[in-house]
Write a protein that holds these residues in place. Sequence first.
Motif, PDB file in Angstrom:
ATOM      1  N   GLU A 112       0.835  -1.184   0.000  1.00 58.98           N
ATOM      2  CA  GLU A 112       0.000   0.000   0.000  1.00 58.98           C
ATOM      3  C   GLU A 112       0.879   1.247   0.000  1.00 58.98           C
ATOM      4  OE1 GLU A 112      -2.520  -0.305   3.353  1.00 58.98           O
ATOM      5  OE2 GLU A 112      -3.659  -2.012   2.566  1.00 58.98           O
ATOM      6  N   ARG A 142       1.560   4.816   1.046  1.00 56.75           N
ATOM      7  CA  ARG A 142       1.071   5.541   2.214  1.00 56.75           C
ATOM      8  C   ARG A 142       0.750   7.004   1.930  1.00 56.75           C
ATOM      9  NH1 ARG A 142       1.521   2.096   6.267  1.00 56.75           N
ATOM     10  NH2 ARG A 142       3.041   0.412   6.130  1.00 56.75           N
ATOM     11  N   GLY A 143       1.237   7.529   0.820  1.00 55.96           N
ATOM     12  CA  GLY A 143       0.825   8.871   0.423  1.00 55.96           C
ATOM     13  C   GLY A 143       1.732   9.981   0.893  1.00 55.96           C
ATOM     14  N   ARG A 144       2.415   9.800   2.020  1.00 53.29           N
ATOM     15  CA  ARG A 144       3.295  10.845   2.545  1.00 53.29           C
ATOM     16  C   ARG A 144       4.720  10.294   2.618  1.00 53.29           C
ATOM     17  NH1 ARG A 144       2.062  13.928   8.151  1.00 53.29           N
ATOM     18  NH2 ARG A 144       0.192  14.404   6.938  1.00 53.29           N
ATOM     19  N   ASP A 197       8.335   0.696   1.416  1.00 59.04           N
ATOM     20  CA  ASP A 197       7.581   1.930   1.201  1.00 59.04           C
ATOM     21  C   ASP A 197       8.335   2.880   0.280  1.00 59.04           C
ATOM     22  OD1 ASP A 197       5.516   1.085   2.764  1.00 59.04           O
ATOM     23  OD2 ASP A 197       6.166   2.133   4.577  1.00 59.04           O
ATOM     24  N   GLU A 222      -3.713   8.519   3.257  1.00 61.75           N
ATOM     25  CA  GLU A 222      -3.644   7.669   4.448  1.00 61.75           C
ATOM     26  C   GLU A 222      -4.922   7.730   5.280  1.00 61.75           C
ATOM     27  OE1 GLU A 222      -1.104  11.387   5.065  1.00 61.75           O
ATOM     28  OE2 GLU A 222      -1.411   9.854   3.532  1.00 61.75           O
ATOM     29  N   GLU A 223      -5.801   8.707   5.015  1.00 71.42           N
ATOM     30  CA  GLU A 223      -7.072   8.807   5.732  1.00 71.42           C
ATOM     31  C   GLU A 223      -8.219   8.162   4.962  1.00 71.42           C
ATOM     32  OE1 GLU A 223      -7.895  12.808   6.959  1.00 71.42           O
ATOM     33  OE2 GLU A 223      -5.849  13.140   7.682  1.00 71.42           O
ATOM     34  N   LYS A 230      -9.307   1.588   4.067  1.00 68.00           N
ATOM     35  CA  LYS A 230      -8.274   0.601   3.742  1.00 68.00           C
ATOM     36  C   LYS A 230      -8.548  -0.024   2.380  1.00 68.00           C
ATOM     37  CE  LYS A 230      -5.711  -3.247   5.764  1.00 68.00           C
ATOM     38  NZ  LYS A 230      -4.447  -2.518   5.805  1.00 68.00           N
ATOM     39  N   VAL A 245      -7.408   2.466  -0.337  1.00 66.18           N
ATOM     40  CA  VAL A 245      -5.946   2.506  -0.424  1.00 66.18           C
ATOM     41  C   VAL A 245      -5.431   1.257  -1.130  1.00 66.18           C
ATOM     42  CG1 VAL A 245      -3.809   2.537   0.910  1.00 66.18           C
ATOM     43  CG2 VAL A 245      -5.727   3.953   1.626  1.00 66.18           C
ATOM     44  N   SER A 249      -3.328   1.462  -4.632  1.00 68.42           N
ATOM     45  CA  SER A 249      -1.978   0.915  -4.711  1.00 68.42           C
ATOM     46  C   SER A 249      -1.895  -0.186  -5.765  1.00 68.42           C
ATOM     47  CB  SER A 249      -1.563   0.353  -3.344  1.00 68.42           C
ATOM     48  OG  SER A 249      -1.659   1.352  -2.343  1.00 68.42           O
TER      49      SER A 249
END
Length: 676
Positions: free
Chosen positions: A246, A248-250, A268, A353-354, A357, A360, A364
Amino acid sequence: MQIISFRVYKYRNIEDSGEVSLSDALTCIVGKNQSGKTALLRALHKFNPHDSDPYIMNREWPRGQRTKRDKSQKVCDVRFRLTDAEVEALAKLTSQEMNTDEVVISKDYQGRFDVAFPGMPDLFPEALHPNSIDGICDTLPAVPNQVGPEFIQAAKSCLDEVRRTATEGRFSSLTEMVATHGERLSSTLSPDNPQRQIEEAFRSEYVNKLGEMKTAFQQAPTIRQQAHDYLVSQIPTFIYMDDFREFRGRADLSQVRDRRAKKGLNPDDETFLMILQLAGLDLDTLIEQGDSGDENIIHERQLDLQDAANTLTRDVAGRWEQNKYRIEFRADGQTFFTEIEEVDKDVGMIPLEEQSKGFVWFFSFDLRFMHDSDGTFEGCVLLLDEPGLHLHPGGQADLLKRLDSYAEKNTLIYTTHLPFLIDLREPERIKVINQVEDGAVVSDNFSGCQPDEKLTLQTALGIRANQSYLISDKNLVVEGAHDYWLLTELSNVFQRSGKEGIPEDIMITAGGGAPEVVHMATFMIGQGLEVVSLFDSDKEGRSQEERLRKAWITRYKDAKSGTVLLGDTTHAVGEDATIEDLFPEEYYLEKVKESHQEKITDAGLQQEQVALEGDGPILPRVEVACSKHGLMFNKGSVAKAIRRDLVKSATVQDLPDGVEAKAEKLFSAIRHAFGL
């Protein structure tokens, strides 16, 4: 080139998987953990992976067979169906008729491919193609015009002999010709210059080229080699996914760069760098822009991020009708952010990330698929090992829909032990992998399932093993509850009259339409139960009956199963009919008016205004008659009214005219299908 089946040999816990036939869309392989699902997909993936991933005998040869290791052992057979363009290209290589569009390609532990056309071993011989021979012969020099007549005659004779000898495949004879042809040309040289100089120059070039030709012929690919090389170049890319990482976006850009320099990237980081690559962004450039302190450069970086996000949105998110979304990238200093807006939800941009699941996971997965398919999203063999493990049941159902989208332009095979990821409405998609004494084998025979796999299938169907119809040895599956009511009560009337109806040891099960009958019957057959399926003789019923009979019943030759088309037993063979056509149309229309009396009155109609027109099956005619007056027709209400009459009928003498004869034929056909 489309894969239609495969077979795995001598790979980890697989001795011989058996041929695994694939459906045109998805293929689902069901099996418990440690059953061999991963080994099966890994062996297939290494057939032609996106990134180099060779077979490694030391690690992948079956345990306990060390002395039998053989690098020439094939690991995977894959059968492909060729496209029209591929057949046309191959037809140009052979003088035989290309009357097949299937090819089997194998790969062994050394990574060597072997190509075979089943039933046509000599389609592409180990001989040079005439075009190849002509091309090499054409490298010999042309006879110049400024030479003597004897020399011209000798030179042309030499050239003709070379071409004839090469066409006959006698390439070794070319070595002897170097000397003989040299002498022949020398004996015809003109006595005077300048002709003699031109002739000697031709002779020298000719002899040198002739000496090179044998090597050229030896190195030239044969017809078989050309066909082999062409087909290998056409093999689709096999993409394997198991660790659905996944994003995580940040991310902290500087820290990612530092770990990259130290060759210490974590999963990651690798995923993040993949995202940058897909979006056309460069990590070092982003960092330099952020460190510049120049507002114009920082503003330019944000414009780059917006353009990259728009590009990725178009290339990834815009491809799927389900769950469309828009991507946005931004950066604050060296911190990189990814935000997502779901197009169909008015909630604005939300940090990745918000997100849920499930979302996301899909996001991904889409990016990973885009990366491994080189941005095409099509033409691949996509192998998914246990997808959706961390999704809730609703998310798994959504995943099934997404897999259908992926399979529109790809061959997709996935393994699972999750009931919600098995679509029993499409039983032809389902294979089961079992551990037997000799290793893991794959089959579409549900009756051979191990207990764990059988339980998974039972759960997928939404039933428990102790439900009544799973206990019955004989099962009659009908299209719906109305069929169940009417058949049951008609049979009761027959039994009260001392006549044969449906035997009491036959359990009647109602499906939710003709397609539901197929998957329920398929499951029951797979459990070793005796099953007869009753279909209406309308278009859908006939289609689904044929599907069950041809695609499934023929696979279980020892199973006691069969099908009955209602109309073929109660009406003329081939005539459309449903359960409602057991009853006279005057009687059925009377029950329509009785059960819809309130609706008819509310519409300001008289009962006689609801009248049938035309001929044919009664149900569509009633629907037309009701819709003509704006009435909502409910056939369930009519079935209940008829059922009440049947319950009150003491004997068959109380049945409407003609019902006894039709029902008797139907019950007889059902008993016959059960072998009674």
